[in-house]
Design a protein around this motif. Structure first.
Motif, short mmCIF file in Angstrom:
data_model
loop_
_atom_site.label_atom_id
_atom_site.label_comp_id
_atom_site.label_asym_id
_atom_site.label_seq_id
_atom_site.Cartn_x
_atom_site.Cartn_y
_atom_site.Cartn_z
N ASP B 57 -32.52 63.47 19.36
CA ASP B 57 -31.69 62.33 19.34
C ASP B 57 -30.48 62.63 19.96
N SER B 58 -30.20 63.32 20.96
CA SER B 58 -28.88 63.67 21.24
C SER B 58 -28.46 62.43 22.28
N GLY B 59 -29.35 61.62 22.74
CA GLY B 59 -28.96 60.37 23.71
C GLY B 59 -28.32 59.25 22.73
N LEU B 60 -28.43 59.49 21.54
CA LEU B 60 -28.18 58.23 20.76
C LEU B 60 -26.48 58.20 20.86
N PRO B 61 -25.89 56.90 21.02
CA PRO B 61 -24.57 57.00 21.34
C PRO B 61 -23.73 57.28 20.08
N ASN B 62 -23.98 56.78 18.93
CA ASN B 62 -23.24 57.09 17.83
C ASN B 62 -24.06 56.65 16.56
#
Lengths: 111, 113
Positions: B57-62
């Protein structure tokens, strides 16, 4: 973070001509994908390249992968109007699960 | 067979509201991805599921962004306290496995006013 650069960003070419789109990426990866996107539409898978030296052809399009040079090419032969679209390459991080897309090449084939 | 479907196709909401975007992958595809695409840009990776678990989930912005896939099929992307900068097309893709070609859905166009 992996960077994926495509060039050119915009390409206008005449029907019947040949041209190559380049995709460079900044870190190790053995897997590269090409997609096509028509305006207002989603992405359509064109090619999956899974190893160094891989070459795939479909119709007037041919894609290749050189993992040592971190470069993939999408070659267009005898372009036709139906090929007008935006083409994206995407690189799969070898050490993770992220996919990084290039900025896209907007191709217009002029009759 | 049926491709990847996404609902709704368009969603207009007000700043601060909560939204849910749904993705129904191709049957039998274990890998599911969410991307966000802004105008004139390539898709930006958000999250990858292998089966029921979020493998990356490293691409979730915040932390306003969250996604689930409780039964290993349908996935929902949830955005809390939406901001105008969240406006984009949210794309879902599925594939048979980790390295196979990804089949993309038609996308959900989210507009935050």
């Amino acid at each position: 973070e992996l960077k994926v650069e495509q060039n050119p960003l915009f390409l206008s070419m005449q029907e019947g001509k040949n041209y190559t789109i380049y995709c460079n990426y900044s870190t190790t990866s053995d897997r590269l994908y090409w997609y096509r996107q028509d305006p207002g539409k989603s992405l359509e898978s064109l090619f999956v390249l899974l190893s160094n030296g891989a070459v795939k052809q479909e119709g007037r399009l041919m894609a290749s992968l050189d993992t040592k040079a971190r470069l993939s090419t999408l070659h267009i032969t005898a372009a036709v109007h139906d090929l007008s679209a935006t083409y994206f390459c995407a690189v799969d991080m070898s050490t993770g699960n992220q996919f990084y897309f290039g900025t896209g090449t907007s191709l217009t084939v002029i009759p | 067979g049926a491709g990847v479907s996404q609902t709704p196709s368009n969603k207009v909401t007000e700043k601060g509201k909560y939204v849910e975007l749904r993705c129904d992958p191709i049957s039998g595809h274990t890998a599911l991805y969410w991307y966000r695409q802004s105008l004139g840009q390539g898709p930006e990776f958000l999250i990858y599921f292998q089966g029921t678990g979020a493998a990356d989930d490293s691409g979730l912005p915040n932390d306003r962004f969250f996604a689930v896939r409780p039964e290993g099929s349908v996935s929902t992307l949830k955005i809390q306290r939406t901001e105008r900068g969240d406006s984009a097309v949210y794309l879902c893709a599925s594939s048979r496995d980790r390295v196979g070609e990804q089949f993309f859905g038609p996308g959900t166009r989210l507009t935050v006013l």
